[in-house]
Scaffold this active site. Structure first.
Site, PDB file in Angstrom:
ATOM      1  N   SER A 118       1.988   1.347  -3.018  1.00 23.19           N
ATOM      2  CA  SER A 118       1.217   2.270  -4.369  1.00 23.19           C
ATOM      3  C   SER A 118       0.937   3.997  -4.018  1.00 23.19           C
ATOM      4  O   SER A 118       1.215   4.153  -5.447  1.00 23.19           O
ATOM      5  CB  SER A 118      -0.271   1.403  -4.406  1.00 23.19           C
ATOM      6  OG  SER A 118      -0.270   1.718  -3.190  1.00 23.19           O
ATOM      7  N   TYR A 144       0.927  -1.345  -0.380  1.00 25.27           N
ATOM      8  CA  TYR A 144       0.213  -0.546   0.073  1.00 25.27           C
ATOM      9  C   TYR A 144       1.178   1.105  -0.341  1.00 25.27           C
ATOM     10  O   TYR A 144       0.704   2.076  -0.798  1.00 25.27           O
ATOM     11  CB  TYR A 144      -0.736  -0.267   1.612  1.00 25.27           C
ATOM     12  CG  TYR A 144      -1.367   1.409   1.338  1.00 25.27           C
ATOM     13  CD1 TYR A 144      -3.280   0.955   0.513  1.00 25.27           C
ATOM     14  CD2 TYR A 144      -1.247   2.064   2.417  1.00 25.27           C
ATOM     15  CE1 TYR A 144      -3.546   2.313   0.261  1.00 25.27           C
ATOM     16  CE2 TYR A 144      -2.797   2.859   2.101  1.00 25.27           C
ATOM     17  CZ  TYR A 144      -3.443   3.285   1.510  1.00 25.27           C
ATOM     18  OH  TYR A 144      -4.740   4.191   1.557  1.00 25.27           O
TER      19      TYR A 144
HETATM   20  P1  NDP Z   1     -13.426   2.442   0.691  1.00 26.46           P
HETATM   21  O1  NDP Z   1     -13.211   1.627   0.965  1.00 26.46           O
HETATM   22  O2  NDP Z   1     -14.528   3.272   1.818  1.00 26.46           O
HETATM   23  O3  NDP Z   1     -13.978   2.684  -0.474  1.00 26.46           O
HETATM   24  C1  NDP Z   1     -13.060   2.360  -1.750  1.00 26.46           C
HETATM   25  C2  NDP Z   1     -13.717   3.176  -3.324  1.00 26.46           C
HETATM   26  O4  NDP Z   1     -13.359   2.415  -4.039  1.00 26.46           O
HETATM   27  C3  NDP Z   1     -15.531   2.467  -3.145  1.00 26.46           C
HETATM   28  O5  NDP Z   1     -15.997   2.896  -3.393  1.00 26.46           O
HETATM   29  C4  NDP Z   1     -15.119   1.136  -3.972  1.00 26.46           C
HETATM   30  O6  NDP Z   1     -16.455   0.695  -4.261  1.00 26.46           O
HETATM   31  C5  NDP Z   1     -13.666   1.919  -5.506  1.00 26.46           C
HETATM   32  N1  NDP Z   1     -13.216   0.626  -5.916  1.00 26.46           N
HETATM   33  C6  NDP Z   1     -12.208  -0.315  -5.293  1.00 26.46           C
HETATM   34  N2  NDP Z   1     -11.485  -0.938  -6.158  1.00 26.46           N
HETATM   35  C7  NDP Z   1     -12.073  -0.529  -7.285  1.00 26.46           C
HETATM   36  C8  NDP Z   1     -11.864  -1.080  -8.365  1.00 26.46           C
HETATM   37  N3  NDP Z   1     -11.231  -1.849  -8.571  1.00 26.46           N
HETATM   38  N4  NDP Z   1     -12.010  -0.265  -9.476  1.00 26.46           N
HETATM   39  C9  NDP Z   1     -13.494   0.368  -9.831  1.00 26.46           C
HETATM   40  N5  NDP Z   1     -13.502   1.115  -8.598  1.00 26.46           N
HETATM   41  C10 NDP Z   1     -13.050  -0.023  -7.046  1.00 26.46           C
HETATM   42  O7  NDP Z   1     -12.051   3.879   1.052  1.00 26.46           O
HETATM   43  P2  NDP Z   1     -12.120   4.999   0.989  1.00 26.46           P
HETATM   44  O8  NDP Z   1     -13.095   5.612   0.812  1.00 26.46           O
HETATM   45  O9  NDP Z   1     -11.333   5.618   2.523  1.00 26.46           O
HETATM   46  O10 NDP Z   1     -10.358   4.738   0.108  1.00 26.46           O
HETATM   47  C11 NDP Z   1     -10.884   6.153  -0.999  1.00 26.46           C
HETATM   48  C12 NDP Z   1      -8.795   6.273  -0.855  1.00 26.46           C
HETATM   49  O11 NDP Z   1      -8.510   6.893   0.212  1.00 26.46           O
HETATM   50  C13 NDP Z   1      -8.342   5.642  -1.213  1.00 26.46           C
HETATM   51  O12 NDP Z   1      -7.748   5.356  -2.648  1.00 26.46           O
HETATM   52  C14 NDP Z   1      -7.235   5.389  -0.017  1.00 26.46           C
HETATM   53  O13 NDP Z   1      -6.244   4.658  -0.208  1.00 26.46           O
HETATM   54  C15 NDP Z   1      -7.244   6.597   0.239  1.00 26.46           C
HETATM   55  N6  NDP Z   1      -7.131   6.264   1.583  1.00 26.46           N
HETATM   56  C16 NDP Z   1      -7.771   6.328   2.863  1.00 26.46           C
HETATM   57  C17 NDP Z   1      -7.421   6.089   3.961  1.00 26.46           C
HETATM   58  C18 NDP Z   1      -8.549   5.856   4.866  1.00 26.46           C
HETATM   59  O14 NDP Z   1      -8.449   6.511   6.225  1.00 26.46           O
HETATM   60  N7  NDP Z   1      -9.482   5.447   4.925  1.00 26.46           N
HETATM   61  C19 NDP Z   1      -6.249   6.646   4.345  1.00 26.46           C
HETATM   62  C20 NDP Z   1      -5.240   7.557   3.475  1.00 26.46           C
HETATM   63  C21 NDP Z   1      -6.380   7.059   1.658  1.00 26.46           C
HETATM   64  P3  NDP Z   1     -16.397  -0.854  -5.575  1.00 26.46           P
HETATM   65  O15 NDP Z   1     -16.479  -2.095  -4.095  1.00 26.46           O
HETATM   66  O16 NDP Z   1     -17.957  -0.480  -5.377  1.00 26.46           O
HETATM   67  O17 NDP Z   1     -15.768  -0.793  -6.256  1.00 26.46           O
END
Ligand code: NDP
Length: 261
Positions: free
Chosen positions: A160, A157
């Site tokens: 990335s 992670y």
């Molecule tokens: P969630 O798991 O709540 O949301 C992730 C979203 O990404 C979902 O809408 C999911 O939708 C979508 N997703 C995942 N894989 C795919 C795929 N292969 N194709 C299309 N959509 C995809 O996580 P967060 O909202 O927390 O994360 C959002 C961003 O923030 C990420 O990049 C994460 O790395 C980053 N982040 C989050 C932190 C945290 O503490 N939450 C901290 C630091 C960074 P679906 O399953 O419907 O495809």
């Protein structure tokens, strides 16, 4: 001082079926943008589109996996056919996994890089021709505080997210000539389903207790940074302290990281 207005902007937000992406899509729509929302779960996207429409906003859903070139193309095509072009691309979709690197299956690294980095870079590539014709265009890449210093049990992670930051800095310099801004958003711990959705949860660092920030707050700060044309934000108080310490004393952070392992 605003560099751009959100009113009438045309946007794509990936990973918009939940968490930070959903909150960013809602905030953009609330401020008057038309939004293409992308994720795999169609029903969650349909709910979001209905919610935005109910408050007078405009959104369309593109259900699919961002690692699939056809999904990325459909998202750009939807922005063009439904809204007439593209001004804001938010690359937010992301996944994680926790556990020691030496015991991990190589597939874990591949999968995380596919979603968090390759899909983000290729989404940007396919959107660039439309962004170039857009109004004060901007690419927003969601990284993490772990793009400033890798954390134990988060090797794939962290790698990335470092890649996302490096890529963003490079293209920011390249795209200045064509008037496209690049903003990197690096959230700290945020209240979302992220930790329930990890590919694998084998072991976690024993971080000291800390309060997560809400996805709505991350979205509010992100959209403000889009308006102001910022290059980089860390929408989390402790995250800003962490990133500052990473620059000031990376060796101290190395020692702390080893202690929490
Ligand atoms: P969630 O798991 O709540 O949301 C992730 C979203 O990404 C979902 O809408 C999911 O939708 C979508 N997703 C995942 N894989 C795919 C795929 N292969 N194709 C299309 N959509 C995809 O996580 P967060 O909202 O927390 O994360 C959002 C961003 O923030 C990420 O990049 C994460 O790395 C980053 N982040 C989050 C932190 C945290 O503490 N939450 C901290 C630091 C960074 P679906 O399953 O419907 O495809």
């Amino acid at each position: 001082m605003s560099k751009r207005t959100i009113q009438a902007a045309r946007a794509i937000v990936t990973g918009a079926s939940g968490g930070i992406g959903r909150a960013i899509a809602c905030e953009l729509a609330r401020q008057g943008a038309a939004v293409v929302v992308v994720a795999r779960r169609q029903e969650k996207l349909d709910e979001l589109v209905a919610q935005i429409a109910a408050t007078g906003g405009r959104a369309v859903a593109v259900a699919g996996d961002v690692t699939d070139a056809a999904t990325r193309q459909r998202a750009v095509d939807a922005a063009v056919s439904q809204f007439g072009g593209l001004d804001v691309l938010v690359n937010n979709a992301g996944i994680g996994a926790t556990g020691p690197f030496r015991q991990a299956d190589p597939q874990r690294l591949r999968q995380i890089m596919e979603v968090n980095f390759f899909a983000l870079a290729e989404m940007t590539r396919v959107a660039l021709p439309q962004l170039e014709q857009g109004n004060r265009p901007i690419v927003v890449n969601v990284a993490s505080v772990l793009a400033y210093h890798g954390a134990p049990y988060n090797s794939e992670y962290s790698a990335s997210k470092f890649a996302v930051r490096g890529f963003s800095e490079s293209i920011r310099a390249e795209l200045t000539a064509v008037g496209i801004d690049v903003l990197v958003v690096s959230p700290g711990t945020t209240e979302t389903e992220f930790f329930d959705n990890v590919l694998e949860d084998v072991a976690q660092p024993s971080w000291p207790e800390h309060k997560p920030v809400s996805a709505a707050e991350v979205a509010r700060q992100t959209v403000r940074a889009i308006r102001r044309g910022k290059h980089e934000i860390v929408p989390y108080g402790w995250g800003r302290v962490f990133c500052w310490l990473c620059r000031l004393s990376p060796r101290l952070i190395d020692r702390l990281m080893a202690r929490y392992t």
